[in-house]
Design an enzyme around this catalytic site. Structure first.
Site, mmCIF file in Angstrom:
data_model
loop_
_atom_site.group_PDB
_atom_site.id
_atom_site.type_symbol
_atom_site.label_atom_id
_atom_site.label_comp_id
_atom_site.label_asym_id
_atom_site.label_seq_id
_atom_site.Cartn_x
_atom_site.Cartn_y
_atom_site.Cartn_z
ATOM 1 N N ARG A 1 0.641 -1.173 -0.179
ATOM 2 C CA ARG A 1 0.195 -0.045 0.073
ATOM 3 C C ARG A 1 0.943 1.290 0.121
ATOM 4 N NH1 ARG A 1 -5.021 -1.818 4.190
ATOM 5 N NH2 ARG A 1 -6.359 -2.173 2.338
ATOM 6 N N LYS B 1 -15.261 -14.562 6.796
ATOM 7 C CA LYS B 1 -16.626 -14.083 7.527
ATOM 8 C C LYS B 1 -17.318 -14.116 6.126
ATOM 9 C CE LYS B 1 -16.977 -11.436 11.528
ATOM 10 N NZ LYS B 1 -17.468 -10.249 11.933
ATOM 11 N N GLY C 1 -6.314 -5.830 0.796
ATOM 12 C CA GLY C 1 -5.310 -5.718 1.470
ATOM 13 C C GLY C 1 -4.889 -7.292 1.916
ATOM 14 N N GLY D 1 -12.812 -4.358 1.352
ATOM 15 C CA GLY D 1 -13.948 -3.646 1.560
ATOM 16 C C GLY D 1 -14.396 -3.002 0.375
#
Ligand code: 3PG
Ligand code: MG
Length: 401
Positions: free
Chosen positions: A35, A200, A358, A382
């Site tokens: 990043r 998740k 990420g 996300g």
């Protein structure tokens, strides 16, 4: 249309540059600087124009107060190495001290503020509190360049409110990320496959529902797959399970069938004695997880070798692939094979293969793949998922004319 920095002159201006420098750090050492590297083109563009660049970012999720392990100090050092020029680090994010520290740089200079989330105003649920913090940040510059693509899905002070206070423009990383995401949403080449993993299922349900009508195949692995297996009536031992999602999962499986979307699930699983790098393990059928020698205590930590081969084949034979989330606990070498197989398959795609997020980006680098082997590695997990879901992203909305 996004207001871009291209065509604007920032010479002699003080620019607040919002980046996503949220990199993994272990014992003070950055384990993946992807990043930071992805943020360089915009920084260099502004420096070359003669702007004084005040960079800001979050790191991790501190709760509105300083915490040493979430300090951006190691990032300042890495940034200095990569840019080959000094980076002034301000231990305060706003106020007199931050002004004094960032005041030390002149045209072409670079400063980095400490973690924005050390201040409760940054991520506050209260819009008023965010607005106050944003106005304090606004005192540090004349314009905002927003380039933290990984955080544009958050309605946070530096991402959202600040853009309304001073002239604001999208940086080069945001522009590049959006170009790729657009090609995924507007007439992708087929077959189009989406691979979802990670822990998740509840995080991914929105994107599954939105993508089903658009894709040809959906491949599911990682911790979330056990909720899918459980929804199909299989026992999953001590594997990750979101019991409150079973009905929702059955719903999307039915929807997939109706739409003729192929759902690719693992047929074998690497079941371990527990969650540890040195856990004992055994490969069993995906519908017989409790048949391993660990019985009902067994914990699925990766897709099995057969599944890895099928998954890689499903990926490599596609012309457009978006992948988010590891297939197993890739940080433990014994449970990294599934993730590695997907990464390998993605490098073989004759078309566009995108690594989203990420964690997935860090995974492919940790497993030894070169960035160039992929069509694109997104810095936003996300954020890219929410974009593909068709959601309005607050941090982009504010940069639109
Ligand atoms: C990320 O790593 O997902 C981005 O940096 C956003 O961070 P957040 O999920 O803590 O808001
Ligand atoms: Mg996140």
């Amino acid at each position: 249309m996004l207001r871009s920095i291209l065509g604007q002159s920032f010479a002699g201006k003080r620019v607040i540059l919002r980046c996503d420098l949220n990199v993994p750090i272990k014992d003070g050492v950055i384990t993946d600087d992807g990043r930071i590297r992805a943020s360089l083109p915009t920084i260099q563009h502004l420096v070359a124009q003669g702007a004084a660049v005040v960079i800001c970012s979050h790191l991790g999720r501190p709760e509105g107060a300083p915490e040493a392990k979430y300090s951006l100090a190691p990032v300042a050092q890495r940034l200095e190495e990569l840019l080959g020029q000094p980076v002034i680090f301000s231990e305060d994010t706003v106020g007199v001290k931050a002004k004094a520290a960032t005041g030390l740089i002149s045209d072409g200079g670079v400063a980095l503020l400490e973690n924005l989330r050390f201040n409760p105003g940054e991520a506050s649920k209260d819009a008023q509190e965010r607005a106050v913090f944003a106005s304090q940040l606004a005192e540090l510059g004349d314009v905002l360049v927003s380039d933290g693509f990984g955080v544009v899905h958050r309605k946070q002070a530096s991402v959202y409110e600040l853009a309304g206070l001073i002239p604001s423009y999208a940086g080069l990383l945001i522009t590049k990320e959006l170009e790729v995401l657009k090609s995924l949403t507007e007439s992708p080449e087929r077959p189009y496959t989406v691979v979802l993993g990670g822990s998740k299922v509840s995080d991914k349900l929105g994107v599954i529902g939105h993508l089903l009508p658009k894709v040809d195949r959906i491949v599911i692995g990682g911790g979330m797959v056990f909720t899918v297996l459980a929804a199909l009536g299989h026992k999953v031992g001590k594997s990750l399970l979101e019991i409150d999602q079973l009905d929702v999962v059955r719903g999307f499986l039915a929807q997939a069938e109706q739409l003729g979307v192929e759902v690719v699930l693992p047929n074998d699983i690497v079941v371990a004695s527990g969650f540890s790098a040195s856990a004992e393990f055994e490969v069993v059928a995906a519908d017989q997880i409790e048949s391993s020698r660990f019985g009902a205590d067994g914990m699925g930590l990766d897709i099995g070798p057969d599944s890895a081969e099928r998954f890689a084949q499903a990926v490599a034979s596609s012309r457009t692939v978006f992948w988010n989330g590891p297939m197993g606990v890739f940080e433990f070498p014994n449970f990294a094979a599934g993730t590695k197989a997907i990464a390998q398959g993605l490098t073989e795609v004759a078309g566009l293969g995108v690594v989203g997020g990420g964690d997935s980006a860090a995974a492919v680098r940790a497993l030894g793949f070169a960035d160039e082997a992929f069509g694109h590695i997104s810095t936003g997990g996300g954020a890219s998922l929410e974009y593909l879901e068709g959601k309005v992203l607050p941090g982009l909305e504010v940069l639109n004319d």
